[in-house]
Scaffold this motif. Sequence first.
Motif, PDB file in Angstrom:
ATOM      1  N   ASP A 245       0.831  -1.208   0.000  1.00 40.84           N
ATOM      2  CA  ASP A 245       0.000   0.000   0.000  1.00 40.84           C
ATOM      3  C   ASP A 245       0.864   1.256   0.000  1.00 40.84           C
ATOM      4  O   ASP A 245       1.645   1.480   0.914  1.00 40.84           O
ATOM      5  CB  ASP A 245      -0.904  -0.002   1.235  1.00 40.84           C
ATOM      6  N   TYR A 246       0.729   2.043  -1.048  1.00 43.19           N
ATOM      7  CA  TYR A 246       1.491   3.288  -1.117  1.00 43.19           C
ATOM      8  C   TYR A 246       0.558   4.498  -1.135  1.00 43.19           C
ATOM      9  O   TYR A 246      -0.651   4.375  -1.266  1.00 43.19           O
ATOM     10  CB  TYR A 246       2.475   3.272  -2.285  1.00 43.19           C
TER      11      TYR A 246
ATOM     12  N   VAL B 204      -1.348   7.486  -5.024  1.00 47.09           N
ATOM     13  CA  VAL B 204      -2.526   7.325  -5.862  1.00 47.09           C
ATOM     14  C   VAL B 204      -3.761   7.354  -4.964  1.00 47.09           C
ATOM     15  O   VAL B 204      -3.847   6.607  -3.994  1.00 47.09           O
ATOM     16  CB  VAL B 204      -2.454   6.011  -6.665  1.00 47.09           C
TER      17      VAL B 204
ATOM     18  N   GLU C  38      -7.031   6.209  -4.045  1.00 47.35           N
ATOM     19  CA  GLU C  38      -7.698   4.949  -4.396  1.00 47.35           C
ATOM     20  C   GLU C  38      -9.177   5.135  -4.742  1.00 47.35           C
ATOM     21  O   GLU C  38      -9.815   4.214  -5.244  1.00 47.35           O
ATOM     22  CB  GLU C  38      -7.524   3.931  -3.261  1.00 47.35           C
TER      23      GLU C  38
ATOM     24  N   GLU D 270      -1.527  -2.734  -2.249  1.00 55.01           N
ATOM     25  CA  GLU D 270      -2.042  -1.451  -2.720  1.00 55.01           C
ATOM     26  C   GLU D 270      -3.512  -1.599  -3.160  1.00 55.01           C
ATOM     27  O   GLU D 270      -3.880  -2.574  -3.823  1.00 55.01           O
ATOM     28  CB  GLU D 270      -1.162  -0.972  -3.885  1.00 55.01           C
ATOM     29  N   GLY D 271      -4.315  -0.605  -2.794  1.00 55.23           N
ATOM     30  CA  GLY D 271      -5.750  -0.687  -3.072  1.00 55.23           C
ATOM     31  C   GLY D 271      -6.156  -0.334  -4.490  1.00 55.23           C
ATOM     32  O   GLY D 271      -7.158  -0.833  -5.008  1.00 55.23           O
TER      33      GLY D 271
HETATM   34 CA    CA Z   1      -2.628   3.179  -1.441  1.00 56.87          CA
END
Ligand code: CA
Length: 644
Positions: A197-198, A201, A203, A222-223
Amino acid sequence: MKGLIKSRAFNRKYNYHGSDLGVSYNAQVSLFKVWSPKAASVSLVLYSSGDGDTKLEEIPMNLYAKGIWSISVHRDLKGVYYTYKVCRGESTYEVVDPYAKACGVNGNRGMIIDLAETNPEGWDTHSIDIVKKATDAIIYEVHIRDLSIDDYGNIKHKGKYLAFTENGTKSKDGMTTGIDHIKELGVTHVQLMPCYDYLTVDETKSTEYNWGYDPLNYNIPEGSYSTDPYHGEVRIKEFKQAIMALHEQGLGVIMDVVYNHTAYSEDSPLNKLVPNYYYRTNGIGRFYNGSACGNEIASERHMVRKMIADSLIYWAKEYKIDGFRFDLMGILDIQTMNYIHQELSKINPNIILYGEGWAGGPCGIDESQRAVKVNAPQFRHIGVFNDDLRDGIRGHVFEAEQKGFINDGVDTEESVKFGIVAATRHPQINYAKVNYSDAPYACSPSQTINYASAHDNLTLWDKIEVSMEDASLEEKVKMQKLANAIVLTSQGVPFIHAGAEFARTKGGDENSYKSGDLVNQLDWKRKAQFKEVYEYYKGLIELRKKHPAFRMQTTREISEKLRFLEIPTERVIGYTLNHHAGNDEWGTIAVLFNGNVEGYKVQLPEGNWKVVVNGKRAGVDIIETIEGSEVEIEGRTAMVLFKA
Ligand code: CA
């Protein structure tokens, strides 16, 4: 606090060794544990959703030995979201659990989850039949969104994990795309660019783009790559489906992991839980910035090392990940890297570990302690990227116009030869003339990741375009083929930037981390346009996979069986692989590269040479036979020949 955290007294009092940080869940009880020595109080805040004003309850936690705050909640909390509220002095901070395994949209709240329910059907028993040795691996680096976002590829789940589960996809030209393309190309491992998960962006939107080198939650996928970023279980299940689909095609999965820094510095959950502990700071409390992203993780401290190792162990076990690529590994300390290898090899003795053997700037601990390339002999089970070879092939990575072996560069031969022997010790290399390494850094060929291009910087094609403006398209195609002919025949571990096999372009955008889909996507139209390059790479991969001579496992065997030919001219390199190297069925193999426009006559040992690679074709089928000892290699081409 700052002086304290480095003291033995602090370590004695607060170093925690338990494996139960985060949430331990079952239907009857959820046990929460978080490390926050020196906090005045910590409470658990429960929510019914991952965003919005949906608070259910706030429960004070109790302080136990080692600075661990804990609470058990005796009811079924499955599907409930949570944060921790930390009070220190006058201030209160609400943070996400650094050990959270699931989260709501944009990773703002952790989530309590029954992980067993996220397993796709067949997950526990699915076959993972991938190559075991690093030197047998052929790594393909791809960004999840880039693979499938282009309409032309006709992939349904555009930009999503689920794209990897789609078989039979074809471009409008009838050529395979997506996972079928990867399988057909023949690589063995897919290296996924950041998929933890970053931050950058949003989501909630489907249009945003980022490479993802800004970690938010280390233990959560990451979602934005999931079909539903709001419900924490969906991204987990879909990422597992992608991994399982890759495994079922015989492909290993390598995660690109960024433990060298986090997206937030001062305001990160880690720093709110334990100020000045997780990051390297100088005498006046300023963050060191060896990542060039605002901070650097203090991997050498016990609880940081533990956090990194716990995270990797979790990915390897829960997600069956087959290897890890460490971003800016040169920031992390050597002891941590060796500890990581030790712990991960208990789960998978063949786990593939490698990273960037450099940092992005000056660091808070001395280089002698860090996992930089020159120190590779001190972490001998972990590979590093061979930038000596990369720049030897195509010219300097930052100086666009500087040239290499394939594009008329000067004095590049030793750097290319350095890659050919996998950065190991070989009697015929003049290390003083190698780009950046004045000594062999690899203890074994598995310690070198050979490449001509990666996601960073100009693509190989763009580099050729910029540095060889006046060359014809035909010449440029030859260079594109020659570059990875070198990589794919060299000893060590070859690495291909996705799309290089059809001359990927980013339109000259070097640092395209947020440049969007049109710049970054795999443009499937090019696969038909550059079919010649694609077929050539595919043939080279087949050759490598069928012939262990290109995959010798020890420095000693390479130094004994690989002999460079004396070639008295610039930009022509030749060598033989002798005595059934690597137990190959072929007795002697000759490999020739010519970086010049003009052809060149090379003297080989006398024999009845069978050509399997020339400028046009590559593979294992015999193209022609050459009697005698003289062979002409055409300009800007590679040749591979063998004799019994
Ligand atoms: Ca994220």
